[in-house]
Design a protein around this motif. Structure first.
Motif, PDB file in Angstrom:
ATOM      1  N   ARG B 172       0.835  -1.207   0.000  1.00 10.37           N
ATOM      2  CA  ARG B 172       0.000   0.000   0.000  1.00 10.37           C
ATOM      3  C   ARG B 172       0.864   1.249   0.000  1.00 10.37           C
ATOM      4  N   ALA B 173       1.957   1.195   0.758  1.00  7.32           N
ATOM      5  CA  ALA B 173       2.840   2.368   0.826  1.00  7.32           C
ATOM      6  C   ALA B 173       3.484   2.639  -0.530  1.00  7.32           C
ATOM      7  N   ARG B 176       1.428   4.199  -3.119  1.00  9.39           N
ATOM      8  CA  ARG B 176       1.128   5.603  -2.857  1.00  9.39           C
ATOM      9  C   ARG B 176       2.321   6.501  -3.183  1.00  9.39           C
ATOM     10  N   ASP B 177       3.535   6.077  -2.800  1.00 10.80           N
ATOM     11  CA  ASP B 177       4.667   6.999  -2.872  1.00 10.80           C
ATOM     12  C   ASP B 177       5.999   6.222  -2.786  1.00 10.80           C
ATOM     13  N   GLN B 179       9.210   7.263  -3.072  1.00 13.45           N
ATOM     14  CA  GLN B 179      10.311   7.852  -2.308  1.00 13.45           C
ATOM     15  C   GLN B 179      10.125   7.695  -0.813  1.00 13.45           C
ATOM     16  N   THR B 180       8.918   8.036  -0.351  1.00 13.19           N
ATOM     17  CA  THR B 180       8.678   7.946   1.082  1.00 13.19           C
ATOM     18  C   THR B 180       8.750   6.488   1.533  1.00 13.19           C
ATOM     19  N   SER B 181       8.292   5.569   0.701  1.00 11.72           N
ATOM     20  CA  SER B 181       8.405   4.150   1.044  1.00 11.72           C
ATOM     21  C   SER B 181       9.865   3.765   1.222  1.00 11.72           C
ATOM     22  N   GLN B 182      10.706   4.277   0.341  1.00 13.03           N
ATOM     23  CA  GLN B 182      12.142   3.981   0.464  1.00 13.03           C
ATOM     24  C   GLN B 182      12.699   4.520   1.770  1.00 13.03           C
TER      25      GLN B 182
END
Ligand SMILES: Nc1ncnc2c1ncn2[C@@H]1O[C@H](COP(=O)(O)OP(=O)(O)O)[C@@H](O)[C@H]1O
Ligand SMILES: [Mg+2]
Lengths: 235, 295
Positions: B172-173, B176-177, B179-182
């Motif tokens: 899910r992360a 959505r995104d 970079q932020t997941s990384q």
């Protein structure tokens, strides 16, 4: 005290356009260090490079004496550095609790104590545990972003303009939490355009202008510096 | 009324059944889109490949080996396609990835043509699944009744997986995104591979059920079901798993009812009329994301 982070002659560019042009600075373990500079100075680029999101052109980054230059974000997080990104970037369709849990993605141990600890730092998050991240106010989202970063148990936490777009009273809350987190043992590298608050909070500060460090000193020294006052404090 | 239902029961059953099969394909489209914003044109062909692998496996191996083998090989195929054809294009414009997907689609069809020599291959009948059963007076194969049950079990398991597990949370992360997941320490390549693995696992199950009903496999066998599953995903709001499942059952049921009332010629056309109508009236589908983020 020793330096937890050392940046040596770091150059970063975006497809030929130089954003960071050879910066060198240290972050002493246990301190609050701030990098101030106006829009476009290269502050976010610097933090994103340390976090592993961008590969530098040249230069080196050492964390606890080990070179981490060009390592991927997964490695950086597991070494103990977390970034609270510009614009908070919480996951809007996850609950507050899930946002905290995903901050601890690489941990395999029990999280319940740390969730309670984050909730004790931010009681407003506790009340909103089951609410979706996207429904929080700007200040609450910033608290969640900080709380999420804390969940990885970092040794160094980097914050990219945590005060951006927040009401002054909320900014004061955020800064007092930053000091509290620091007191509890986490080193902090803080980026701000809000130079006033940042300089008052930091042990040591660097001024970044178009990709170069042009000035450094203790927070008080820079607060008293004529050109800093003129450029960043509007007086 | 009850006469009408009695007369149309076989069509309704067939519709629910084929709807379940479309749903198993549609989930692969919708999940991959959710995470990569990519319409994976090769997905229908992976579905066909699963059918063909079963044809060749069952020719020399017993069922209890062939069935798991088909599932494993299909999953591997999906994994390899992503690593070879999509991953190197991660930072390329989306159009390049789409073109790569179309290339993979043709490649799979051509390989199938080579292996089959262009002849329809008879799908092995899986015992028990292809037995005849009588349900409310309608005679049908057991697969017709079993498909919607298997589909619903798999969909519920998948939704729980995505909602409750750590890997599901990472999926899910990442959708959505990136970079932020990384920044959370998530390895996005692993999560993307996981998405393809799940999609192809479901497509393999779907293929085993679908071809048990349709009996033969040709290199283009994946095109029509693939297209219908894709329309189902668009109808449900591409990116949404429940949406894709509802869309798939709807398409399956309606096209069979159309056959039931004697307009067989138009049953496929319905799907495409539906696509055009959705794209005009509500391009985001019934459960689509309101805002088009990440563009
Ligand atoms: N993704 C990007 N692509 C191209 N140029 C960028 C990108 N991000 C930042 N820049 C450029 O790099 C310079 C530094 O940007 P940034 O690090 O975001 O500054 P700051 O955070 O200090 O406002 C700016 O000139 C900006 O336009
Ligand atoms: Mg910035």
């Amino acid at each position: 005290m020793s330096n937890i982070l050392e940046i040596k002659d770091l150059h970063v560019s975006y497809g030929g356009i130089k954003a960071v042009k050879g910066i060198t600075f240290d972050v002493e373990e246990g301190s609050i260090i701030t990098l101030i500079g106006s829009n476009g100075a290269g502050k976010s680029t610097t933090l994103n490079t340390i976090a592993g999101l961008i590969k530098p052109e040249s230069g080196s980054i050492f964390f606890e004496g080990n070179e981490i230059t060009g390592k991927d974000p997964n490695f950086i997080v597991s070494s103990g550095i977390t970034l609270v990104p510009e614009g908070r970037k919480i996951f809007p369709d996850m609950t507050v609790l899930e946002n905290l849990k995903i901050g601890a993605y690489l941990r395999k141990d029990d999280l319940s104590d740390d969730i309670e600890w984050v909730y004790s730092l931010f009681p407003r998050l506790k009340e909103r545990s089951w609410q979706l991240g996207g429904t929080l106010s700007g200040g609450e989202q910033q608290m969640l972003a900080v709380g999420r970063a804390l969940m990885s148990k970092p040794k160094l936490i980097m914050m990219d303009e945590p005060s951006l777009g927040l009401a002054p009273i909320v900014v004061r809350d955020i800064f007092s939490i930053i000091r509290e987190i620091n007191k509890q043992g986490t080193t902090i590298l803080l980026i701000e355009q809000n130079a006033n608050m940042a300089l008052k909070t930091a042990n040591h500060a660097y001024v970044l202008e178009t990709g170069r460090i042009i000035l450094q000193g203790s927070g008080e020294e820079l607060l008293g510096n004529e050109s800093v006052r003129a450029a960043y404090l509007g007086s | 009324m009850s006469d009408f239902i009695q007369a149309n029961l076989p069509y309704l059953l067939a519709g629910i059944s084929v709807g379940g099969q479309y749903a198993l394909i549609a989930i692969g489209y919708t999940m991959v889109y959710g995470i990569l914003r990519l319409i994976n044109f090769a997905h229908g062909d992976v579905f066909m490949a699963a059918g063909l692998i079963m044809v060749f496996a069952a020719a020399s191996l017993p069922m209890y080996i062939s069935i798991p083998l088909v599932i494993i090989v299909t999953v591997l195929l999906g994994f390899v396609i992503e690593r070879v054809a999509y991953k190197p294009l991660r930072s390329a414009p989306r159009m390049s990835v789409m073109i790569s997907a179309i290339g993979v689609s043709y490649l799979i069809q051509n390989c199938a043509l080579y292996f089959t020599g262009g002849l329809p291959r008879v799908f092995p009948s899986i015992p028990w699944l292809t037995d005849t059963v009588t349900i409310f007076g309608a005679i049908t194969k057991r697969v017709t009744v079993i498909t919607p049950i298997i589909t619903l079990i798999l969909v519920v398991a998948l939704v729980l997986f995505i909602k409750k597990t750590k890997v599901g949370m990472a999926m899910r992360a990442v959708s959505r995104d990136f970079q932020t997941s990384q920044l959370m320490g998530i390895k996005i390549d692993n999560v993307i591979s996981m998405t393809f693995i799940i999609g192809c696992f479901l497509a393999a199950i779907g293929a085993l059920l679908y071809f048990s009903n349709y009996q033969s496999v040709i290199p283009t066998s994946g095109s029509m079901p693939g297209l219908k599953a894709f329309v189902a995903a668009v109808f449900g709001g591409i990116g949404s798993i429940p949406g894709a499942v509802i869309g798939a059952f709807l398409i399956g049921i309606v096209e069979n009812i159309i056959k039931g009332v004697g307009w067989t010629t138009f049953s496929d056309a319905f799907t495409f009329v539906l696509l055009i109508v959705i794209l005009m009236v509500k391009p985001t589908g019934i459960f689509g994301e309101k805002k088009t983020d990440k563009v």
